[in-house]
Design an enzyme around this catalytic site. Structure first.
Site, PDB file in Angstrom:
ATOM      1  N   TRP A   1       9.349   2.269  11.581  1.00  0.00           N
ATOM      2  CA  TRP A   1       9.652   3.692  11.362  1.00  0.00           C
ATOM      3  C   TRP A   1       9.836   4.343  12.732  1.00  0.00           C
ATOM      4  CZ3 TRP A   1       5.634   7.998  11.043  1.00  0.00           C
ATOM      5  CH2 TRP A   1       6.220   9.206  10.630  1.00  0.00           C
TER       6      TRP A   1
ATOM      7  N   ASP B   1      -0.701   1.348   8.563  1.00  0.00           N
ATOM      8  CA  ASP B   1      -0.011   2.556   8.132  1.00  0.00           C
ATOM      9  C   ASP B   1       0.272   2.386   6.648  1.00  0.00           C
ATOM     10  OD1 ASP B   1       1.608   4.668   7.569  1.00  0.00           O
ATOM     11  OD2 ASP B   1       3.057   4.297   9.176  1.00  0.00           O
TER      12      ASP B   1
ATOM     13  N   LYS C   1       4.418  10.395  -0.573  1.00  0.00           N
ATOM     14  CA  LYS C   1       5.269   9.710  -1.538  1.00  0.00           C
ATOM     15  C   LYS C   1       4.554   9.437  -2.858  1.00  0.00           C
ATOM     16  CE  LYS C   1       6.211   8.542   2.215  1.00  0.00           C
ATOM     17  NZ  LYS C   1       6.322   9.187   3.542  1.00  0.00           N
TER      18      LYS C   1
END
Ligand code: PLA
Length: 454
Positions: A177, A258, A294
């Protein structure tokens, strides 16, 4: 005015004249301009006149460009944000219910939370990622602090490590990311990468990963995506995770997970937490950054947590005391609303169950989009092997399309995606799949646009 007042004091005057002399002796034109534009001069030029325009963010900037496009067929597959079949953002039903409960409860007030956030939220978040029966939680050796979504949790963890951990090098996967290297560098860590993705196989570069972590200095921090690796959609198998764990523990490498997509990859919260739980089960130390953006659709509420699993309860409580010193000067304490929604859902058996169903429905829709896109490309006879679309997992497909092909698709088809060829499957619907398949087909075959709209 303020500055003029300050410069009235002799010591401030001295500092200013030393600075001016220093700048004057340097040959830099910019330095002289700076003096000319100093607030004591009567010039009208802005003190910020020298500032150059920064480029847009590689991911969020895609939405900026998309918003400017007036085409009725435009499609935003850039940022990872879930959309319904109708292309609309989704607020989960269970979130609406929790919010209603919160609004109806007149005893609720808007006092500051503590520096570490909402206590219930922290406990429940640790349980969610580590498992309800986690011995680490029972032994009180986990400290959890509420942070500003996944990004904030990563940043707080990184600031803590930069201040208190003996090894300041962090290894991040190649690719990863785009915000990871910036977060860790700005926190004061030195960022290196390990091989992760092999473009030739469109799969995991497992050998390269083992070699790179094997030659990392002892104690180095390693950033791992808990599941649904962004941007590649390629995760290690459980067996590979076990090998990574053994290697990392044998070298004393510190895992920093993460977890931005728990439940989004497989549709199961437990399955998607397996990698993290494997590392916690061996009794070693682990950091985990969690995001509810999310999996609960709470993007703009900015809800997340950082958990640090320590060797024992005493270390954990000292770590927590230091985390407070990291957080207080950054934003004092976290916001109350989003964390209250999450805590309301996680502590109520019925709401929790309802959440798992809605989460599974989102994950399943994404998986269906993979199949539909794959079928549509096959039906068009688009050259290439597109099976990675159905093999990859999570929100994104790493298509393998290059920068030029992406630019072509944006220009000719009004399809917006990141320039590395990543598409957010969550932004697709049955209605828009043909349009995307036409665009990919044209980009790959170099054909001119023949179809208008969808
Ligand atoms: N970690 C990973 C791996 C992510 O993909 C993202 C978000 C985050 C952390 C941070 O999310 P949060 O702070 O909102 O909780 N990545 C998105 C959005 C979905 C973004 O870039 O901000 C993406 O499109 O890649």
């Amino acid at each position: 005015m303020h500055i003029q007042q300050q410069s009235a004091s002799p010591s401030a005057d001295r500092r200013l004249s030393v600075l001016a002399r220093h700048l004057e002796t340097s040959s830099s034109v910019a330095a002289k301009q700076w003096i000319m534009a100093a607030p004591t001069s009567s010039g009208t030029q802005s003190v910020f006149a020298h500032i150059v325009r920064a480029p847009e963010d590689p991911i969020l900037g895609v939405t900026v460009a998309y918003n400017k496009d007036t085409s009725p067929v435009k499609l935003n597959l850039g940022v990872g944000a879930y959309r319904t079949e109708e292309g609309k953002p989704l607020v989960l039903n269970v979130v609406r219910k929790a919010e209603q409960q919160l609004v109806n409860d007149r005893s609720r007030v808007k006092e500051y939370l503590s520096i570490t956030g909402l206590a219930d939220f922290n406990k429940l978040s640790a349980k969610l990622i580590l498992g309800a029966d986690s011995p680490a939680i029972q032994e009180n050796r986990v400290t959890t602090v509420q942070c500003l979504s996944g990004t904030g949790s990563l940043r707080v963890g990184a600031e803590f490590l930069a201040r208190h951990y003996h090894q300041r090098t962090i290894y991040i996967p190649q690719p990863t990311w785009g915000n990871h290297p910036k977060i860790f560098t700005l926190a004061g860590l030195s960022v290196k990468s390990y091989r992760y993705y092999d473009p030739a196989t469109r799969g995991l570069h497992f050998q390269g990963l083992l070699e790179d972590l094997g030659s990392a200095p002892s104690g180095a921090i390693v950033l791992l995506h808990a599941c649904a690796h962004n941007p590649t959609g390629v995760d290690p198998t459980l067996d590979q995770w076990e090998q990574i764990r053994r290697l990392m523990r044998s070298k004393g490498l510190l895992p920093f997970f993460d977890s931005a997509y728990q439940g989004f990859a497989s549709g199961s919260l437990d399955t998607d937490a397996q990698s993290v739980r494997m590392f916690v089960a061996d009794g070693g130390e682990v950091l985990v950054a969690q995001s509810y953006a999310k999996n609960m659709g709470l993007y703009g509420e900015r809800v997340g947590a950082l958990s640090i699993v320590c060797r024992n309860a005493d270390v954990a409580s000292r770590v927590e005391s230091q985390l407070k010193l990291v957080i207080r000067p950054m934003y004092s304490n976290p916001p109350i609303h989003g964390a209250s929604i999450v805590a309301t859902i996680l502590k109520d058996r019925n709401l929790y169950h309802e959440w798992t169903l809605e989460l599974k429905a989102m994950a399943d829709r994404i998986i269906r989009m993979r199949q539909q896109l794959f079928d549509a490309l096959r039906a068009r006879g688009t050259p290439g092997d597109w099976s990675h679309i159905i093999k990859q997992i999570g929100m994104f497909t790493f298509t393998g399309l290059n920068k030029e092909q992406v630019a072509f698709m944006t220009k000719e088809y009004h399809i917006y995606m990141t320039s590395d060829g990543r598409i957010s499957m969550a932004g697709l619907s049955s209605r828009t799949v043909p349009h995307l398949a036409d665009a990919i087909h044209a980009a790959v075959t170099g054909a001119r646009r023949g179809v208008t709209g969808y």
